[in-house]
Design an enzyme around this catalytic site. Structure first.
Site, mmCIF file in Angstrom:
data_model
loop_
_atom_site.group_PDB
_atom_site.id
_atom_site.type_symbol
_atom_site.label_atom_id
_atom_site.label_comp_id
_atom_site.label_asym_id
_atom_site.label_seq_id
_atom_site.Cartn_x
_atom_site.Cartn_y
_atom_site.Cartn_z
ATOM 1 N N PHE A 124 -76.056 2.017 -6.998
ATOM 2 C CA PHE A 124 -75.852 1.899 -5.355
ATOM 3 C C PHE A 124 -73.851 2.022 -5.925
ATOM 4 O O PHE A 124 -73.701 0.731 -6.787
ATOM 5 C CB PHE A 124 -76.373 0.995 -5.025
ATOM 6 C CG PHE A 124 -74.987 0.582 -3.303
ATOM 7 C CD1 PHE A 124 -74.690 1.909 -2.296
ATOM 8 C CD2 PHE A 124 -73.391 -0.321 -3.219
ATOM 9 C CE1 PHE A 124 -74.013 1.535 -1.222
ATOM 10 C CE2 PHE A 124 -73.178 -0.173 -2.727
ATOM 11 C CZ PHE A 124 -72.633 0.427 -1.611
ATOM 12 N N CYS A 125 -73.287 2.650 -5.617
ATOM 13 C CA CYS A 125 -71.588 2.398 -6.264
ATOM 14 C C CYS A 125 -71.045 2.146 -4.883
ATOM 15 O O CYS A 125 -70.696 4.000 -3.851
ATOM 16 C CB CYS A 125 -71.110 4.090 -6.590
ATOM 17 S SG CYS A 125 -69.615 3.994 -6.768
ATOM 18 N N PRO A 126 -70.453 1.396 -5.028
ATOM 19 C CA PRO A 126 -69.628 0.737 -3.933
ATOM 20 C C PRO A 126 -68.494 1.337 -3.722
ATOM 21 O O PRO A 126 -67.555 1.488 -2.261
ATOM 22 C CB PRO A 126 -69.216 -0.832 -3.985
ATOM 23 C CG PRO A 126 -69.614 -1.103 -5.249
ATOM 24 C CD PRO A 126 -70.707 0.084 -5.661
#
Length: 752
Positions: free
Chosen positions: A495-497
């Site tokens: 997951f890439c914020p």
């Protein structure tokens, strides 16, 4: 294990309820003898449970005193049933030494089938049931059938075989527990799911109570078994049913203080103001048992305050996300402007106040409109994506309004290329935020679920590693369940914020292209900014008649000029270069993983196993009989449990490292050095198998698999530049469907 020990496991909450009651009474006595907390609503349950337990113990003592030596032939037969000794079993049954209709001690009344069931001896169970053993024989102190014994131990394969052999799931033991109740007692979610689909679905009442009017849902909540609660609720279990003491599922959940369980119950309409027979609601019980904090956290996650009233919502969810996303677009230039116009320390104080106030407004008023979680809210909000996009937007604005105007004559090609970079960055960023990472749809077709369960049972792989207990589908290789979307994601990476999205099969290529283009753009932007400072100095000297002395404070005259005479753009340049360093770390990690043919998630899991010597904290809920176990499963189950003290705790520093990707870089470097080491390994053979990367087909093939689409009829440039449109991709040069990927191409063994 003796028959007495098995029977005493009949009511798993008896001792726990008594312990809860004793603890709260003792604590209150120590605090103030005049302020003893009344738990009358639980006393009936505890008193009854204690008397049942005392009755069992008394019976056990009487039996021990009156026990006589057992028949040695029966002892040998029971030992064969327990050990799964098929040779001895066949000899004794076929030679008529043992009569299957009378294969038990008259005092214990525990048959050979009982012993084979509780010891997970599938072959013995099949043989005995096929040879005529009574599958519904009630034995032991509690008059429990083999089905009860197997289900209390969570043995799915044994339960399945007994039902095939005609076992009656509606029979209750002397305590009134049916198959669903005893399955819930086991806390094996795989067995609960099996019973729900093959016994309860369309046939039985999921809310069938025991003699004390407690349903399976109430037992699951008291055991703090969130997975079982989730699946019972999907089968429409009633959250408002009350037992004979007036306790609903939420009351029992409050007793245990499990936030995930209470969260599920409140989501499904539990009434936290409903009272027990003596007038106590969940808030009263929570205060008495010191679980009020967990109850309040569960209420908050569902939009209620600590008193159970709806939280005020100042914005809609979409508006809240937009405000969070665009806030950095205002704050970043504002901070730079204040630093450029005011003395440093005063500017630092003002900016600190501005950022603190903005953070409070964001966390108190804006974020709760779409995210009711106190655990890492920044990581799960679009704030970081707003910081990255805001930086790109400000850099574009400065380039378009200032840099390009002064430098286009000297560097026309460079400025045109910079424009192309900005267009590419904006396009890729928007595409990434909106992209589907590769969600694998779940199913609500119960017939399909039953087919999947039967298939996995036949393979000996019906466990949480191969069957998703949330979406009810078989788990493909390389996928991972995402709680936010409630879906499995194929070829899950991370997951890439910074782009506010999951990265998986369908957008991984876009993500890599974006971060590489971002890094190139920064270093292309740097000389243009330097040229801008030089041209600005010449412009001010030639057109405005100003003269600037030599400056070598930063080792470069242009940079020094920018610091003193265009501080805003100088700070922007520093900020952009800072972004480039963490992006470079990310590119390094992603590139190595690409060359090794492994995703970030797989890479982390491999290194966790290496670091912990193969131990794991994950429970796959496997009850596979020994004869169906694969070598991989045996190795995994034999690995010792991980000591919780060995698990590193997350701190502010580790969270920052995670945001910048530094933790992944360090892990990657250590892992590469470990994998490249020529020193002899002291690890066992099963651990070395866990350390290997099964999808590493050589760096050339791995690159082809990552970059090329499987459609060979398309032009090469389309195969390289375009992302996958569906679940089909290359793996070891072969086209595979990642939604149904259960074996690896050319793999020597089946891994899923």
């Amino acid at each position: 294990m003796t028959a007495e020990e098995v029977d005493k496991e009949s009511d798993p909450a008896i001792e726990d309820v008594k312990s809860d009651y004793d603890a709260i009474e003792l604590g209150n006595e120590n605090e103030n003898e005049n302020e003893v907390v009344s738990l009358d609503s639980m006393k009936a349950v505890i008193s009854r449970a204690s008397s049942e337990l005392k009755h069992e113990n008394d019976q056990g003592e009487e039996r021990d005193l009156g026990s006589v030596e057992k028949d040695p032939i029966l002892e040998r037969y029971h030992a064969a049933c327990k050990q799964g000794d098929m040779k001895t079993l066949r000899e004794m049954v076929e030679s008529k030494v043992i009569d299957l209709s009378n294969d038990y001690d008259p005092k214990e009344r525990v048959s050979g089938l009982h012993w084979a069931c509780i010891n997970n001896r599938l072959s013995a169970v099949k043989y005995l049931a096929g040879a005529g053993a009574e599958v519904n024989f009630k034995g032991g102190e509690l008059d429990a059938t083999p089905l009860h014994w197997a289900s209390k131990s969570g043995l799915v394969y044994i339960v399945d075989e007994l039902l095939k052999a005609g076992a009656d799931p509606n029979i209750t033991d002397s305590q009134g527990y049916n198959l669903l109740h005893t399955s819930v007692f086991s806390s094996n979610i795989m067995l609960v799911i099996y019973v729900l689909f093959f016994v309860v679905d369309g046939k039985e009442d999921v809310d069938q109570p025991d003699p004390h009017q407690r349903t399976a849902l109430q037992w699951a909540t008291y055991q703090a078994d969130a997975l079982t609660v989730e699946n019972l609720l999907k089968f429409n279990a009633d959250v408002k049913n009350a037992d004979d003491a007036g306790f609903t599922a939420l009351h029992w959940g409050t007793v245990k203080g499990s936030i995930p369980v209470m969260d599920l119950l409140i989501k499904h309409g539990s009434d936290f103001f409903q009272t027990t027979n003596d007038g106590k609601n969940c808030f009263t019980i929570g205060k008495e048992l010191y679980s009020i904090g967990s109850l309040e956290a569960s209420l908050y996650k569902n939009g209620f305050d600590k008193n159970g009233f709806p939280l005020p919502q100042y914005f809609s969810a979409s508006t809240g996300k937009m405000l969070t996303f665009f806030l950095p677009w205002v704050l970043i230039p504002l901070v730079f402007y204040i630093f450029s116009k005011i003395t440093f320390f005063i500017a630092l104080l003002i900016n600190t106040i501005v950022l603190v106030i903005s953070g409070l407004v964001l966390s108190r008023l804006v974020v709760p409109s779409y995210l009711l979680s106190k655990r890492h809210p920044i990581l799960n909000s679009p704030l970081l994506a707003g910081i990255l996009s805001g930086t790109i937007a400000i850099a574009f604005f400065i380039w378009f309004t200032k840099i390009s105007i002064l430098t286009f004559t000297e560097k026309p090609v460079g400025n045109i290329i910079m424009l192309g970079f900005f267009i590419g960055l904006i396009t890729l960023f928007i595409g990434l935020m909106k992209s589907d990472p590769g969600y694998i749809p779940g199913t609500v077709d119960h017939d399909k679920v039953r087919e999947t369960i039967k298939e996995l049972l036949s393979l000996g792989k019906f466990d949480a590693k191969h069957f998703c207990v949330h979406t009810w589908i078989r788990i493909p290789l390389r996928s991972k369940y995402d709680r936010d979307s409630a879906c499995l994601i194929s070829a899950f990476d991370h997951f890439c914020p910074w782009v506010y999205n999951q990265i998986g099969l369908l957008n991984h290529k876009l993500f890599y292209m974006f971060v590489v283009l971002l890094e190139i753009s920064v270093w292309w932007f740097l000389p243009l900014m330097m040229e801008y400072f030089d041209e600005l100095e010449d412009y001010l000297e030639n057109r405005k008649g100003k003269h600037f002395g030599d400056c070598h404070f930063l080792g470069d005259e242009d940079l020094c000029f920018g610091l003193h005479h265009d501080t805003f753009n100088f700070l922007l340049l520093c900020w952009v270069i800072f972004q480039a360093f963490w992006v470079l770390c990310l590119i390094a990690v992603q590139t190595v993983q690409m060359l090794k043919g492994v995703t970030d998630y797989e890479f982390v899991q491999i290194n966790k196993k290496l670091k912990s010597n193969g131990t794991t904290t994950e429970d796959i809920f496997s009850s596979t009989p020994p004869e169906l176990m694969s070598e991989e499963l045996i190795a995994e189950l034999d690995a010792p449990a991980l000591d919780p003290r060995q698990v590193p705790q997350r701190t502010c520093f580790t969270v920052c490292c995670t945001l910048l990707g530094l933790d992944k870089l360090v892990t990657m470097i250590k892992s590469v050095l470990r994998l490249k080491s020529d020193e002899p390994s002291s690890r066992s053979s099963h651990l070395s198998a866990l350390a290997r990367i099964p999808t590493d087909y050589g760096w050339k093939q791995n690159l082809k698999d990552f970059w090329l689409l499987p459609d060979t009829s398309s032009p090469l440039w389309r195969r390289i530049l375009l992302p996958p449109k569906d679940s089909h991709a290359l793996l070891n040069g072969m086209e595979v469907d990642y939604y149904t990927l259960y074996t690896l191409p050319n793999a020597t063994e089946e891994l899923v």
